[in-house]
Write a protein that holds these residues in place. Structure first.
Motif, PDB file in Angstrom:
ATOM      1  N   GLU A  52       0.861  -1.388  -0.061  1.00 35.48           N
ATOM      2  CA  GLU A  52       0.042  -0.011   0.065  1.00 35.48           C
ATOM      3  C   GLU A  52       0.919   1.200   0.004  1.00 35.48           C
ATOM      4  O   GLU A  52       0.671   2.235  -0.384  1.00 35.48           O
ATOM      5  N   ASP A  53       2.030   1.129   0.646  1.00 30.45           N
ATOM      6  CA  ASP A  53       2.840   2.624   0.689  1.00 30.45           C
ATOM      7  C   ASP A  53       4.144   2.402   0.022  1.00 30.45           C
ATOM      8  O   ASP A  53       5.043   2.849   0.112  1.00 30.45           O
ATOM      9  N   ALA A  54       3.859   1.918  -1.199  1.00 28.05           N
ATOM     10  CA  ALA A  54       4.919   1.910  -2.410  1.00 28.05           C
ATOM     11  C   ALA A  54       5.434   3.361  -2.420  1.00 28.05           C
ATOM     12  O   ALA A  54       4.518   4.146  -2.574  1.00 28.05           O
ATOM     13  N   THR A  55       6.636   3.554  -2.824  1.00 29.35           N
ATOM     14  CA  THR A  55       7.167   4.724  -3.252  1.00 29.35           C
ATOM     15  C   THR A  55       7.675   4.709  -4.520  1.00 29.35           C
ATOM     16  O   THR A  55       8.837   4.787  -4.834  1.00 29.35           O
ATOM     17  N   PRO A  56       6.865   4.992  -5.574  1.00 24.84           N
ATOM     18  CA  PRO A  56       7.429   4.894  -6.809  1.00 24.84           C
ATOM     19  C   PRO A  56       8.248   5.912  -7.367  1.00 24.84           C
ATOM     20  O   PRO A  56       7.869   7.168  -7.582  1.00 24.84           O
ATOM     21  N   SER A  57       9.689   5.803  -7.744  1.00 25.79           N
ATOM     22  CA  SER A  57      10.414   6.939  -8.091  1.00 25.79           C
ATOM     23  C   SER A  57      10.100   7.429  -9.406  1.00 25.79           C
ATOM     24  O   SER A  57      10.515   8.507  -9.971  1.00 25.79           O
ATOM     25  N   SER A  58       9.569   6.630 -10.146  1.00 27.39           N
ATOM     26  CA  SER A  58       9.297   6.804 -11.671  1.00 27.39           C
ATOM     27  C   SER A  58       8.222   7.530 -11.839  1.00 27.39           C
ATOM     28  O   SER A  58       7.642   7.968 -12.954  1.00 27.39           O
ATOM     29  N   ALA A  59       7.246   8.028 -10.747  1.00 27.99           N
ATOM     30  CA  ALA A  59       6.090   8.928 -10.809  1.00 27.99           C
ATOM     31  C   ALA A  59       6.123  10.239 -11.251  1.00 27.99           C
ATOM     32  O   ALA A  59       7.255  10.883 -10.429  1.00 27.99           O
ATOM     33  N   VAL A  60       5.536  10.976 -11.985  1.00 25.44           N
ATOM     34  CA  VAL A  60       5.650  12.333 -12.213  1.00 25.44           C
ATOM     35  C   VAL A  60       4.640  12.908 -11.082  1.00 25.44           C
ATOM     36  O   VAL A  60       3.593  12.296 -10.998  1.00 25.44           O
ATOM     37  N   GLU A  61       4.843  14.072 -10.669  1.00 24.36           N
ATOM     38  CA  GLU A  61       3.992  14.665  -9.767  1.00 24.36           C
ATOM     39  C   GLU A  61       3.140  15.715 -10.616  1.00 24.36           C
ATOM     40  O   GLU A  61       3.266  16.224 -11.532  1.00 24.36           O
ATOM     41  N   SER A  62       1.804  15.771  -9.792  1.00 24.36           N
ATOM     42  CA  SER A  62       0.702  16.426 -10.634  1.00 24.36           C
ATOM     43  C   SER A  62      -0.021  17.210  -9.508  1.00 24.36           C
ATOM     44  O   SER A  62      -0.353  16.515  -8.509  1.00 24.36           O
ATOM     45  N   ASN A  63      -0.888  18.496  -9.944  1.00 27.56           N
ATOM     46  CA  ASN A  63      -1.758  18.971  -8.872  1.00 27.56           C
ATOM     47  C   ASN A  63      -3.078  18.365  -9.204  1.00 27.56           C
ATOM     48  O   ASN A  63      -3.975  18.828  -8.577  1.00 27.56           O
ATOM     49  N   GLY A  64      -3.466  17.542 -10.083  1.00 25.69           N
ATOM     50  CA  GLY A  64      -4.511  16.840 -10.415  1.00 25.69           C
ATOM     51  C   GLY A  64      -4.812  16.890 -11.735  1.00 25.69           C
ATOM     52  O   GLY A  64      -5.565  16.054 -12.422  1.00 25.69           O
ATOM     53  N   SER A  65      -4.169  17.734 -12.792  1.00 20.24           N
ATOM     54  CA  SER A  65      -4.403  17.928 -14.183  1.00 20.24           C
ATOM     55  C   SER A  65      -3.219  17.426 -14.685  1.00 20.24           C
ATOM     56  O   SER A  65      -1.951  17.442 -14.396  1.00 20.24           O
ATOM     57  N   VAL A  66      -3.662  16.365 -15.634  1.00 20.64           N
ATOM     58  CA  VAL A  66      -2.546  15.941 -16.857  1.00 20.64           C
ATOM     59  C   VAL A  66      -2.868  15.866 -18.122  1.00 20.64           C
ATOM     60  O   VAL A  66      -3.983  15.431 -18.458  1.00 20.64           O
ATOM     61  N   SER A  67      -2.038  16.293 -18.829  1.00 21.12           N
ATOM     62  CA  SER A  67      -2.083  16.251 -20.449  1.00 21.12           C
ATOM     63  C   SER A  67      -1.416  15.122 -20.813  1.00 21.12           C
ATOM     64  O   SER A  67      -0.367  14.946 -20.838  1.00 21.12           O
ATOM     65  N   VAL A  68      -2.418  14.211 -21.543  1.00 19.92           N
ATOM     66  CA  VAL A  68      -1.446  13.097 -21.994  1.00 19.92           C
ATOM     67  C   VAL A  68      -1.416  13.110 -23.638  1.00 19.92           C
ATOM     68  O   VAL A  68      -2.362  13.321 -24.231  1.00 19.92           O
ATOM     69  N   ARG A  69      -0.293  12.884 -24.159  1.00 21.92           N
ATOM     70  CA  ARG A  69      -0.095  12.656 -25.454  1.00 21.92           C
ATOM     71  C   ARG A  69       0.425  11.269 -26.021  1.00 21.92           C
ATOM     72  O   ARG A  69       1.119  10.602 -25.355  1.00 21.92           O
ATOM     73  N   GLN A  74      -7.633   6.003 -26.498  1.00 20.69           N
ATOM     74  CA  GLN A  74      -8.096   6.236 -25.306  1.00 20.69           C
ATOM     75  C   GLN A  74      -6.715   5.934 -24.172  1.00 20.69           C
ATOM     76  O   GLN A  74      -6.168   5.091 -24.397  1.00 20.69           O
ATOM     77  N   VAL A  75      -7.108   6.745 -23.168  1.00 19.68           N
ATOM     78  CA  VAL A  75      -6.218   6.722 -21.926  1.00 19.68           C
ATOM     79  C   VAL A  75      -6.986   5.782 -20.682  1.00 19.68           C
ATOM     80  O   VAL A  75      -8.184   6.471 -20.409  1.00 19.68           O
ATOM     81  N   LEU A  76      -6.412   5.002 -20.332  1.00 22.29           N
ATOM     82  CA  LEU A  76      -6.924   4.378 -19.251  1.00 22.29           C
ATOM     83  C   LEU A  76      -6.589   4.935 -17.887  1.00 22.29           C
ATOM     84  O   LEU A  76      -5.333   4.907 -17.656  1.00 22.29           O
ATOM     85  N   VAL A  77      -7.384   5.145 -16.887  1.00 18.30           N
ATOM     86  CA  VAL A  77      -7.012   5.656 -15.571  1.00 18.30           C
ATOM     87  C   VAL A  77      -7.312   4.424 -14.679  1.00 18.30           C
ATOM     88  O   VAL A  77      -8.372   3.938 -14.485  1.00 18.30           O
ATOM     89  N   CYS A  78      -6.223   4.070 -13.994  1.00 16.49           N
ATOM     90  CA  CYS A  78      -6.053   3.154 -13.217  1.00 16.49           C
ATOM     91  C   CYS A  78      -5.374   3.250 -11.991  1.00 16.49           C
ATOM     92  O   CYS A  78      -4.596   4.209 -11.740  1.00 16.49           O
ATOM     93  N   LYS A  79      -5.745   2.429 -10.811  1.00 21.25           N
ATOM     94  CA  LYS A  79      -5.172   2.300  -9.421  1.00 21.25           C
ATOM     95  C   LYS A  79      -4.069   1.212  -9.690  1.00 21.25           C
ATOM     96  O   LYS A  79      -4.451   0.363 -10.080  1.00 21.25           O
ATOM     97  N   PRO A  80      -2.946   1.594  -9.478  1.00 23.37           N
ATOM     98  CA  PRO A  80      -1.724   0.849  -9.272  1.00 23.37           C
ATOM     99  C   PRO A  80      -1.867  -0.062  -7.863  1.00 23.37           C
ATOM    100  O   PRO A  80      -2.044   0.295  -7.068  1.00 23.37           O
ATOM    101  N   ILE A  81      -1.730  -1.347  -8.284  1.00 22.54           N
ATOM    102  CA  ILE A  81      -1.577  -2.284  -7.195  1.00 22.54           C
ATOM    103  C   ILE A  81      -0.328  -2.794  -7.103  1.00 22.54           C
ATOM    104  O   ILE A  81       0.172  -3.491  -8.307  1.00 22.54           O
TER     105      ILE A  81
END
Length: 142
Positions: A52-69, A74-81
């Motif tokens: 539950e408390d994984a700390t992914p160093s590869s994650a980008v930070e956002s204030n909630g808004s993300v622009s995907v190219r 379609q882009v799938l929004v997923c919760k990572p397990i």
């Protein structure tokens, strides 16, 4: 007798190859996307330890808004397990999807860690951590 042994060895090799192909979702690449609430048992049996408390160093930070190219539809929004404590391996559990228009999609995420994925050809994924402390929106290419 030698021909029968070759047949048995060849059959065993073919069986091993088929088993390896069946486990493709759990190989070195990104795991397949699973539906919300689905068990991750399509490529392995039993349950994996999750963090539950994984700390992914590869994650980008956002204030909630993300622009995907992307070239995907379609882009799938997923919760990572997370299946590793460092967050390097995870199973994306689909929560929703966003349609891509002219090669981009605008995604709004609530606070937490998310995986944005595309599934054309291979699964591509990018982890995004949303927090109020983030300096602004994020740009992602999948």
């Amino acid at each position: 007798m030698m021909n029968a042994r070759k047949v048995v060895v060849s059959a065993s090799a073919a069986c091993a190859l088929a088993m390896a192909l069946a486990f493709v979702g759990c190989g070195s690449g990104q795991h397949e996307v699973i539906d919300q609430g689905q068990d991750c048992s399509s490529c392995h049996s039993g349950s994996k330890q999750v963090y539950e408390d994984a700390t992914p160093s590869s994650a980008v930070e956002s204030n909630g808004s993300v622009s995907v190219r992307t070239s995907a539809e379609q882009v799938l929004v997923c919760k990572p397990i997370f299946v590793t404590q460092d967050g390097s391996k995870f199973v994306p559990e689909q929560v929703s999807s966003v349609k891509v228009v002219d090669g981009s999609a605008q995604v709004q995420l609530s606070e937490g860690t998310w995986a944005l994925c595309t599934t054309e050809k291979d699964v591509k994924a990018q982890l995004v951590t949303v927090s109020p402390e983030a300096s602004g929106p994020a740009d992602v290419e999948l």
